[in-house]
Design an enzyme around this catalytic site. Structure first.
Site, short mmCIF file in Angstrom:
data_model
loop_
_atom_site.label_atom_id
_atom_site.label_comp_id
_atom_site.label_asym_id
_atom_site.label_seq_id
_atom_site.Cartn_x
_atom_site.Cartn_y
_atom_site.Cartn_z
N ASN A 109 -5.42 3.58 -13.08
CA ASN A 109 -5.17 4.99 -12.63
C ASN A 109 -3.66 4.66 -11.90
O ASN A 109 -3.22 4.82 -10.79
CB ASN A 109 -5.88 5.21 -11.22
CG ASN A 109 -6.13 6.62 -10.87
OD1 ASN A 109 -5.25 7.32 -11.69
ND2 ASN A 109 -6.69 6.90 -10.21
N HIS B 83 -9.69 10.40 -2.36
CA HIS B 83 -10.56 10.42 -3.42
C HIS B 83 -11.80 11.22 -3.03
O HIS B 83 -12.45 11.54 -3.95
CB HIS B 83 -11.14 8.74 -3.43
CG HIS B 83 -10.46 8.04 -4.38
ND1 HIS B 83 -9.17 7.48 -4.09
CD2 HIS B 83 -10.55 7.98 -5.75
CE1 HIS B 83 -8.79 6.92 -5.26
NE2 HIS B 83 -9.42 7.07 -6.26
#
Length: 518
Positions: A341, A372
């Site tokens: 990521n 998140h």
């Protein structure tokens, strides 16, 4: 548990045939459509044939259509979040707009995540609308800080990366919506800088070529338009293999089996840790598929060219989000995070870490957890990750130098650290997959919190190296991704210039190259 969708049900028969939720089928179908649209966009709406206005309009309308197909009326959230953020930028002004945009965008995302998780479908892992909103939130906040840097802060107060990413004029509403909602990145990203995106749309792509004869750098600027076909084909092959792995193997290795009562009671410790590793490894291909396909879509449209390597081979990894080989063979926690990521790690650094006035590492981990989502498992993973990161750093700083002189000894050291890293990563991310508190604590308690305790003991036995005062101190306590990814981001910028004439192009690229040397 049955899944529901607010998007199109046109592909419901296909969903039934492949036994996947229709939300996921819609996502894959839309991404494949976006891939074809990207080829058409590059061929028939090339910047040499079409004005930036038309390219912005088409990219935005296609993106909103794909969002509507996948998420139905929930796609309005993308427009609302972007529209209000743009309004905040206009009325607040460049001095404080980055703060207001950051609070609003992250708050709006959090409210949507809470609503989706705790009111509608807790635990559903179908293609939910908060996923694209996470990317849009990154773009809104990144651009707000870049405009603040470019239009308010003094140039000498900026870091090299901030100076190169700074935006010197307010974007139009069309440019803003195009950046946030274009068809190439609306469903799965990845994040890109505003300047890189505008450079792509306007067709101002320049390559900085460096020759190092006699130890001197000779810079040459020329307009290029390399073909992305080979890079796209390679990435589609990776997507196919990842999807095949996910469809055939992942389902046979559920992560939930790690907390099965019979398995915990009968399996030995080596078997349990081996299954922990393979089950978490099997959970990664869906991310490989989604992120690599998103990268391929951008490349097919002509976006993502980073330059040439030393052998003259084109590099299409300007906005790539992962490096699979380095992930699977990582020998440290740092190496894993450096290659997983990637664009999100850069975002965390640029909007949080390098701007925090106190405890930047803690603030960065907190922001990452909030971004998140609101599942408790995310927070357990990030709290565990802090311990693992510090312990891994302490071990590396205190003992690694004993094992690097002999190739044979170093090979043994690399094998041992690879095994330890894979075990630690798998142990850390179990709550991220299980989502809830009870199953996460069931897993950790069944392992007697062994790696938590081991990490604390390591920190007590092996002191972290003290850092020097001033800038060296700030540099040495950067989060694990910071220094390497900063070099990556500056190298990426060498492939593009975002100025309007030859002189300013050379000036900006030279600035970036000098910053990299520093």
């Amino acid at each position: 548990m049955a899944t529901s969708t607010t998007g199109s049900t046109l592909l419901q028969p296909l969903s039934n045939a492949v036994r996947l939720p229709v939300d996921q089928v819609n996502f894959v179908a839309c991404q494949l459509f976006a891939l074809l649209a990207a080829v058409w966009f590059r061929t028939y709406l090339h910047s040499s044939k079409t004005s930036p206005f038309i390219r912005h309009v088409v990219a935005t309308l296609l993106g909103l259509y794909l969002a509507l197909f996948c998420f139905g009326w929930y796609a309005l959230h993308f427009v609302i979040q972007s529209g209000i953020s743009y309004y905040i930028m206009i009325i607040i002004g460049v001095e404080n707009m980055h703060k207001y945009c950051f609070v609003f965008a992250l708050g709006y995302l959090t409210v949507c995540q809470i609503t989706r998780v705790y009111i509608f479908d807790y635990g559903q892992y179908s293609a939910d609308f908060s996923g694209p909103m996470m990317i849009i939130t990154q773009k809104i906040t990144s651009l707000a800080f870049e405009i603040h840097d470019g239009m308010f802060r003094k140039n000498e107060d900026l870091t090299p990366s901030q100076r190169c990413l700074a935006v010197r004029r307010m974007p139009s509403l069309l440019e803003y919506l195009s950046y946030n909602c274009n068809f190439m990145g609306i469903l799965a990203g990845p994040l890109c800088s505003y300047k890189d995106y505008i450079t792509f749309i306007e067709g101002r792509s320049y390559q900085l070529q460096q020759s190092e004869a006699n130890g001197k750098e000779d810079t040459k600027y020329e307009q290029t338009d390399p073909s992305p076909n080979i890079a796209v084909a390679q990435k589609l092959l990776i997507c196919g293999l990842s999807l095949l792995f996910h469809m055939t193997i992942t389902k046979t290795l559920p992560v939930e089996y790690n907390i099965d009562d019979n398995f915990r009671a009968t399996a030995s410790w080596p078997v349990r840790f081996f299954y922990l590793y393979v089950s978490l490894m099997a959970a990664r291909p869906k991310y490989y598929f989604a992120w690599t396909l998103a990268d391929a879509i951008n490349n097919a449209a002509g976006f993502g060219f980073r330059g040439y390597d030393k052998n003259g081979v084109t590099r299409w990894d300007l906005i790539s989000n992962l490096r699979i080989q380095q992930i699977e063979f990582s020998t440290s926690f740092k190496m894993f995070l450096d290659n997983w990521n990637i664009q999100t790690a850069l975002w965390l650094k640029r909007v949080c870490y390098e701007r925090a006035t106190f405890s930047p590492t803690i603030q960065t981990f907190i922001l990452s957890a909030i971004w998140h989502g609101v599942y408790p498992g995310y927070y357990l993973t990030f709290l565990t990750g802090v311990l693992m990161t510090l312990a891994a750093r302490a071990i590396r700083n205190n003992i690694r130098h004993y094992f690097v002189e002999s190739p044979a000894v170093k090979l043994c050291y690399d094998i041992v650290t690879w095994m330890a890293t894979q075990a630690a990563i798998s142990y850390t991310v179990v709550p991220f997959v299980l989502l809830s508190v009870k199953p996460s604590f069931t897993f950790y308690s069944s392992c007697y919190f062994c790696l938590h305790i081991a990490s604390i003991l390591v920190l007590l036995l092996f002191p972290l190296k003290r850092t020097q005062k001033g800038s060296k101190k700030h540099e040495n306590v950067q989060p694990v991704w910071s220094r390497k990814l900063e070099e990556e981001s500056l190298l990426q910028k060498n492939s593009y210039s975002t100025t309007n004439n030859s002189f300013s192009q050379k000036q900006e690229i030279t600035c970036r190259y000098q910053a990299l040397k520093q």
